[in-house]
Design a protein around this motif. Sequence first.
Motif, PDB file in Angstrom:
ATOM      1  N   PRO A 283       0.817  -1.212   0.000  1.00 36.15           N
ATOM      2  CA  PRO A 283       0.000   0.000   0.000  1.00 36.15           C
ATOM      3  C   PRO A 283       0.856   1.270   0.000  1.00 36.15           C
ATOM      4  O   PRO A 283       1.965   1.291   0.531  1.00 36.15           O
ATOM      5  N   PHE A 284       0.316   2.297  -0.584  1.00 37.56           N
ATOM      6  CA  PHE A 284       0.926   3.622  -0.546  1.00 37.56           C
ATOM      7  C   PHE A 284       1.073   4.059   0.908  1.00 37.56           C
ATOM      8  O   PHE A 284       0.139   3.978   1.703  1.00 37.56           O
ATOM      9  N   GLY A 285       2.280   4.489   1.276  1.00 37.23           N
ATOM     10  CA  GLY A 285       2.527   4.944   2.638  1.00 37.23           C
ATOM     11  C   GLY A 285       2.834   3.839   3.626  1.00 37.23           C
ATOM     12  O   GLY A 285       2.981   4.115   4.820  1.00 37.23           O
ATOM     13  N   SER A 286       2.953   2.598   3.154  1.00 40.12           N
ATOM     14  CA  SER A 286       3.252   1.494   4.071  1.00 40.12           C
ATOM     15  C   SER A 286       4.745   1.433   4.370  1.00 40.12           C
ATOM     16  O   SER A 286       5.571   1.947   3.621  1.00 40.12           O
ATOM     17  N   TRP A 287       5.089   0.777   5.469  1.00 42.01           N
ATOM     18  CA  TRP A 287       6.461   0.724   5.964  1.00 42.01           C
ATOM     19  C   TRP A 287       7.117  -0.592   5.586  1.00 42.01           C
ATOM     20  O   TRP A 287       6.542  -1.668   5.789  1.00 42.01           O
TER      21      TRP A 287
ATOM     22  N   TYR B 220      14.976   1.423   7.105  1.00 43.97           N
ATOM     23  CA  TYR B 220      13.520   1.612   7.104  1.00 43.97           C
ATOM     24  C   TYR B 220      13.126   2.589   6.000  1.00 43.97           C
ATOM     25  O   TYR B 220      13.800   3.595   5.773  1.00 43.97           O
ATOM     26  N   ALA B 221      12.004   2.279   5.336  1.00 40.00           N
ATOM     27  CA  ALA B 221      11.562   3.115   4.220  1.00 40.00           C
ATOM     28  C   ALA B 221      10.040   3.101   4.133  1.00 40.00           C
ATOM     29  O   ALA B 221       9.377   2.222   4.678  1.00 40.00           O
ATOM     30  N   VAL B 222       9.500   4.084   3.417  1.00 38.00           N
ATOM     31  CA  VAL B 222       8.057   4.207   3.225  1.00 38.00           C
ATOM     32  C   VAL B 222       7.758   4.150   1.729  1.00 38.00           C
ATOM     33  O   VAL B 222       8.379   4.862   0.935  1.00 38.00           O
ATOM     34  N   VAL B 223       6.812   3.317   1.348  1.00 41.19           N
ATOM     35  CA  VAL B 223       6.465   3.119  -0.064  1.00 41.19           C
ATOM     36  C   VAL B 223       5.732   4.352  -0.588  1.00 41.19           C
ATOM     37  O   VAL B 223       4.750   4.803   0.012  1.00 41.19           O
ATOM     38  N   TYR B 224       6.222   4.906  -1.712  1.00 45.94           N
ATOM     39  CA  TYR B 224       5.558   6.076  -2.274  1.00 45.94           C
ATOM     40  C   TYR B 224       5.108   5.900  -3.712  1.00 45.94           C
ATOM     41  O   TYR B 224       4.422   6.757  -4.283  1.00 45.94           O
TER      42      TYR B 224
END
Length: 218
Positions: free
Chosen positions: A46-50, A63-67
């Motif tokens: 999902p958009f904004g998932s970790w 650590y990153a956030v999906v964009y």
Amino acid sequence: MRLPLPQFKRSDRHPNHFAEVIETSSCEFLAQCLEPEDLSFPSMPPFGSWVRSVDEESGNQIYAVVYYATTMPIDSVHRAVALGLSLQDLREEQPQIFAMLKTEFRAAIVGWVQPADTNFSNDRVYQYLPPRPPQVHQAVYRCEHEAIIKFTEDLDFVRTLLSVNGAPVDALTAAAIREVYQLRKADRQWLIKAGRNLSVLLKDDYDRLRFILSQIHP
């Protein structure tokens, strides 16, 4: 047509291991989702998932956030065409379709965790860019809920999200905060802390601040 490389079954694969880094840089990485064992499309994060990966040389957890995420044909020359079939019809009549598509996503790096060693008895959390990003072909994992909660005790990662290039950063920041807020079971004190952090970063842009906060809900 270029066929997908074989993905061998690994009985010891971690259940949260769902993708692999295929391109990397200091600020972000591009990953390709692993093919499922059944006839279905790879699970798009999902958009904004970790998510997290690792710098194997140092052992740092990145650590990153999906964009951004996309599903496309492996063959870059030919586009997918509408077939008018349900997923079940595809499985029965066109099963090869599932081997001809790939799912990729980009994730913005927001920090890293240094594992405990002889100098420090506990893992150390840093909310800024790591010395090195994950290497190509490193595994990418969905972050465990407990790990996200621990990582987001501080909110310096918000500044990084607001500066991501080529992304809808307001929606991204709201999505990342919203997921944490939900994982924390609507912890109002944490949300107030997040709002204050945002108000400092966006003190000269009330409209953006209001837009982000309006998207955060339990």
